[in-house]
Design a protein around this motif. Structure first.
Motif, PDB file in Angstrom:
ATOM      1  N   ARG A  63       0.808  -1.323  -0.090  1.00 55.63           N
ATOM      2  CA  ARG A  63       0.051   0.170   0.204  1.00 55.63           C
ATOM      3  C   ARG A  63       0.966   1.068   0.130  1.00 55.63           C
ATOM      4  NH1 ARG A  63      -4.832   0.565   4.186  1.00 55.63           N
ATOM      5  NH2 ARG A  63      -4.832   3.109   3.858  1.00 55.63           N
ATOM      6  N   VAL A 110      -4.417   4.319  -3.594  1.00 60.99           N
ATOM      7  CA  VAL A 110      -4.319   3.502  -2.344  1.00 60.99           C
ATOM      8  C   VAL A 110      -2.988   2.534  -2.714  1.00 60.99           C
ATOM      9  CG1 VAL A 110      -5.424   1.523  -0.777  1.00 60.99           C
ATOM     10  CG2 VAL A 110      -6.708   3.457  -1.829  1.00 60.99           C
ATOM     11  N   SER A 132      -8.333   3.490   2.660  1.00 64.15           N
ATOM     12  CA  SER A 132      -8.931   2.639   1.792  1.00 64.15           C
ATOM     13  C   SER A 132     -10.373   2.674   2.086  1.00 64.15           C
ATOM     14  CB  SER A 132      -8.531   1.047   2.233  1.00 64.15           C
ATOM     15  OG  SER A 132      -9.082   0.759   3.263  1.00 64.15           O
TER      16      SER A 132
END
Lengths: 769, 188
Positions: A106, A493, A510
């Motif tokens: 991420r 993200v 997210s």
């Protein structure tokens, strides 16, 4: 044990956290990571599960979710049984959403580029530095080139605030791939014939339909829960399914009849269908007489399109065409000609879409049981904002998945009342792409505008999700566009090939970690749904609305983001609609019940509403005639492969969405890499065996390497691969170098009237490596 | 002293901002004054000391190694990445560390952007425990060392060395390895 405890990160339900004065010191030094828990820690609560509601971001259908959290962490995603987009069902992608939050890859912190653009050298910076920099660059761009030099490309259920930020800044250049790279010609077809919208969450009465004529609508693999469920129910209720596709898909395997139609020739088959329907008077006579115009002209125009003519082009036997037409007429109006989800393929996508809409209209399916119904909308007013300065910003609607053709659109697209600068991509602009939707724009043309810096300089880009490389085609143009920019800000993200070029990366929370603006949709019942945070944002991430507000405040645009948080904004919107956040958070959704009288006006003998210039369904659309585009109704020859070539095709699969889920550790487990489908005869001819590595080369020289799947499930003149693979960003450790990229092989020709991309026109050679 | 050593290790793996480096210098001076010449990391610390000056390049190197590497793969500074089967962050192992922290009345401070099993968090937690003189703190140290640090730090260090880091991080890796090995020996 589970409770409907609404987890609110601002309330710190579980985590006592630091309160002023409790800072820790270790060996005389201030702590950098740790803080004393302020309140007694409720250990007994650790085993509880909280439930919050949301809507999915793994694809664009927007299924309602119920997310279970434990210990402040989202643990399990389930469907919200109340939500009409999925009725409690979640697919493999939806389930894997958990791994969006917990992915090691991420984007975790704001980053600043320090090396050459695209070289991937970064420095972690603070949010303040990131946001200050973005605001400073916005001001610089406006001063130097004017506000139209900013483009914004969004691709996600959370992109809305970025559109607002760009509109507030004063640029018309906001775009999403949904029109130019996906559904444009299909949406447009319904708009010009009937003035009505039939894309996004389609309003098809699937359960009651008795005959599905499916033109490559691979509903069991390119799936959306509510739609697939409705279709399955229709099939269970006895509907006949006739399926056309060059490839024997899972949907083909569930069909009553399957035809391996020659790629790109659906239009020819559909024209022959219209030919039979009008000549044999198989249409709904009352409906056509009372609610349509242009029948006689249509009849004249399709005379040359006989079933025999179509057979020679499509490889579909001539005799089945009248039979299917008659069978459908017998079941009409509970029949439906199903367009492919993405209609950006051939040299005449608009014509293909039109013939589908025309057939449906001839069968009188509008507002009838088993046909197309009128939706009911849950009215939730937008907040009051100061007017956007620019004239050419089309009204954006809430769901992020619909086209809003209500009122005077699309005519308004090509009117420039105030003489202000038009969109750089030419969407809705006379003399360029007047038919293209000015709300979503032509993302392919926006990339081109940046690459060529025409018709005027576009020097700054903000992206909210998306991946220009693997979501469209033509890497060269995308790379050139990115290199031309003065400044590029990417909010996302996950890392990907596109945001690798950013000057500033803004890490998004997210969809499990945030509130977002309301999801407003209309099916047989109208609804408004809420996205609630199931956990606090991990790492140093923030939600889109907060990011945009914080940029707006710094760029003197704060008046367009008057609330302190997105939560406060949705509270105000719900209040305006006579509801409250507490009320919607109980079940995640508020609904207005279905009303058969409104959904199926035709069943009560009430005429349908067709907001076209004539007020009726236009079988030869007047807008197209006015613009001299009505030749789109006629068949256009499609590209044909030479003896040693193939048509190149690609499509989605049930557990991946576009190019954004291949790095998800869970979805990757289903299919780590894609394969090239090739017919055994074609494979033998080239000495290719199952599992061999081959090189696929387009006429223009682009190529990819991929392993082969030899299968009878495809035509001999066609090869196929699942979309979204072939990532070349090393930071995507799961997806990197897995399979091949169809985007690097697909055509970037354009539909000549719409401007949308026609990806199916690539012809390729295949050779063993 | 153990507390300072863990603090030093923790700071070495946080972003090398000017502020962090000032603290590191202070710690380093203190440690070099008090450590005997026999400890295995003394030479490493002596080599590191002149490098404790702020350099923007080092922040870039830090970002390359631990956050958003390209063209190399990120050396993930999270225990769960190394300990969980699916490399999932916030996995069971993370929750164990979180629970251990909670049992000592500790949690990750807000707005640090850290997870409980980030290398910075675990090493600072060890530092805190090492500064406390009680049986419970000792037990937790043993648990965190044996069930977490000893299992993933060697793999993390190997990956870090494979990423061909700048000398500051080569030395940081050496120091961390020496510290953890010595800790494991002393526990045994």
């Amino acid at each position: 044990m589970s409770t409907h405890n609404n987890f609110d990160p601002s309330r710190r339900a579980f985590l006592g956290a630091t309160v002023g004065g409790t800072a820790l010191s270790i060996a005389g030094l201030p702590s950098q990571a740790l803080a004393r828990i302020n309140a007694p820690h409720p250990h007994e609560k650790l085993k509880e599960t909280t439930e919050v509601f949301g809507f999915c971001d793994m694809c664009y259908w927007g299924c309602g979710l119920k997310i279970r959290s434990r210990n402040g962490l989202a643990m399990k995603i389930e469907g919200n049984p109340e939500h009409p987009n999925n009725w409690g069902v979640v697919c493999a992608k939806g389930n894997s959403g958990i791994m969006v939050a917990y992915a090691p890859n991420r984007l975790k912190y704001p980053m600043k580029r320090v090396g050459e653009r695209g070289a991937g050298e970064w420095k972690r910076i603070s949010w303040d530095e990131a946001l200050d920099t973005v605001a400073k660059e916005l001001k610089k761009i406006k001063e130097k080139y004017g506000p139209q030099a900013l483009a914004m490309i969004g691709h996600g259920t959370w992109e809305k605030p970025y559109h607002r930020l760009a509109h507030a800044f004063g640029t018309p250049n906001t775009t999403s791939p949904v029109f130019g790279l996906c559904c444009g010609p299909r949406g447009l077809s319904n708009a010009v014939v009937t003035g009505r919208n039939l894309t996004g969450n389609e309003t098809i009465d699937l359960e009651n339909c008795k005959y599905f004529l499916m033109m490559g609508r691979n509903i069991t693999e390119s799936l959306h829960n509510g739609e697939t469920l409705g279709w399955l129910n229709g099939v269970a209720n006895g509907a006949k399914v006739v399926y056309f596709d060059p490839r024997y898909t899972i949907t083909a395997s569930k069909a009553d009849e399957y035809y391996a139609i020659r790629p790109l020739t659906d239009h020819a088959f559909l024209l022959a269908m219209i030919h039979v329907v009008v000549n044999e008077a198989l249409y709904d006579k009352k409906f056509v007489a009372e609610q349509t115009v242009g029948f006689e002209e249509l009849k004249q125009r399709v005379q040359k399109y006989t079933p025999e003519w179509a057979a020679s082009i499509t490889d579909v036997p001539a005799d089945i065409i009248p039979r299917i037409a008659r069978e459908m007429a017998a079941k009409a109006p509970s029949v439906f000609v199903y367009a492919p989800r993405r209609l950006t393929r051939s040299a005449n996508d608009l014509g293909t879409g039109l013939s589908i809409t025309i057939l449906n209209t001839l069968f009188g399916v509008w507002d009838r049981k088993g046909g197309i119904f009128s939706s009911i909308k849950f009215e939730v007013p937008e907040i009051d904002l100061p007017k956007f300065e620019h004239a050419h910003i089309a009204k954006r609607i809430e769901t992020g998945g619909d086209f809003d053709y209500s009122g005077d659109v699309p005519q308004a697209h090509f009117v420039d009342e105030q003489g202000k600068i038009q969109r750089a991509d030419g969407a809705g602009v006379m003399g360029r792409w007047p038919l293209a939707n000015a709300q979503y724009g032509l993302t392919n043309e926006m990339w081109k505008a940046m690459a060529e810096q025409k018709p005027y300089p576009v020097k700054m880009l903000i992206t909210a999700g998306g991946n220009g490389f693997l979501n469209s085609t033509d890497y060269k143009t995308i790379r050139q566009a990115l290199m031309n920019l003065d400044f590029y800000v990417a909010a996302d993200v996950i890392p990907n090939e596109m945001n690798m070029y950013a000057d500033i990366i803004l890490p998004e929370a997210s969809y499990l970690e945030r509130y977002d603006d309301l999801q407003i949709g209309g099916g047989k019942e109208g609804y408004v749904a809420v996205r609630m945070p199931a956990m606090k944002p991990l790492h140093d991430t923030r939600d889109a609305w907060t990011i945009c507000k914080q940029i707006a405040d710094r760029a003197d645009l704060g008046q367009y983001f008057p609330h302190d948080s997105i939560k406060e904004l949705i509270e105000e919107r719900l209040k305006k609609a006579g509801h409250s956040l507490a009320e919607i958070e109980k079940k995640g959704i508020l609904k207005v019940p279905a009303d058969p009288k409104e959904n199926f006006r035709g069943e009560q003998g009430i005429p349908s509403v067709f907001p076209t210039p004539s007020g009726k369904a236009e079988l030869v659309p007047s807008i197209l005639k006015m613009m001299k585009f009505d030749d789109t109704l006629d068949y256009v020859e499609q590209v044909r492969p030479d003896e040693d070539e193939f048509h190149f095709t690609f499509a989605r699969i049930g557990f991946h969405t576009h190019a954004r889920t291949q790095d998800n550790i869970w979805t990757a487990e289903f299919m780590p890499e894609n394969l090239l489908w090739i017919h055994p005869d074609a494979a033998n001819k080239r000495g290719i065996k199952d599992g061999d590595l081959v090189k696929v080369t387009v006429r223009d020289g682009r190529s990819e390497q991929i392993k082969v799947k030899v299968t009878l499930r495809i035509r001999k003149d066609t090869v196929f691969m699942v979309h979204g693979y072939g990532h070349f960003d090393k930071r995507m450790t799961t997806a990197y170098k897995k399979g091949a990229s169809d985007s690097n092989l697909a055509s970037y020709a354009q539909d000549p009237r719409v401007g949308s991309i026609s990806m199916g026109q690539s012809l390729v050679k295949v050779e063993k490596v | 002293m153990r507390s300072q050593l863990y603090l030093l290790a923790s700071r070495l793996f946080n972003q090398p901002t000017a502020e962090h480096l000032a603290v590191l210098q202070h710690l380093m001076t203190e440690l070099l004054q008090t450590t005997s010449s026999e400890v295995p990391w003394r030479e490493t610390l002596i080599a590191l000391k002149p490098q404790l000056k702020y350099e923007e390049n080092r922040e870039t190197e830090y970002s390359r190694l631990f956050i958003l590497a390209f063209p190399n793969t990120t050396v993930q500074p999270f225990g769960s990445y190394w300990l969980e089967n699916d490399q999932c962050l916030m996995g069971r192992s993370t929750l164990e560390v979180k629970k251990m922290m909670a049992e000592h009345g500790i949690e990750i401070a807000e707005d640090t952007g850290l997870l409980p099993d980030h290398i910075v968090s675990e090493l600072e937690f060890m530092a805190l425990l090492a500064s406390q003189d009680n049986e419970k703190a000792l037990q937790t140290q043993q648990q965190l060392l044996e069930q977490h640090l000893a299992l993933w730090i060697p793999r993390f260090i190997a990956a870090l060395r494979a990423a061909n880091p700048a000398s500051y991080y080569q030395l940081a890796a050496d120091f961390l390895e020496q510290l953890i090995e010595s800790e494991i020996r002393s526990i045994k």
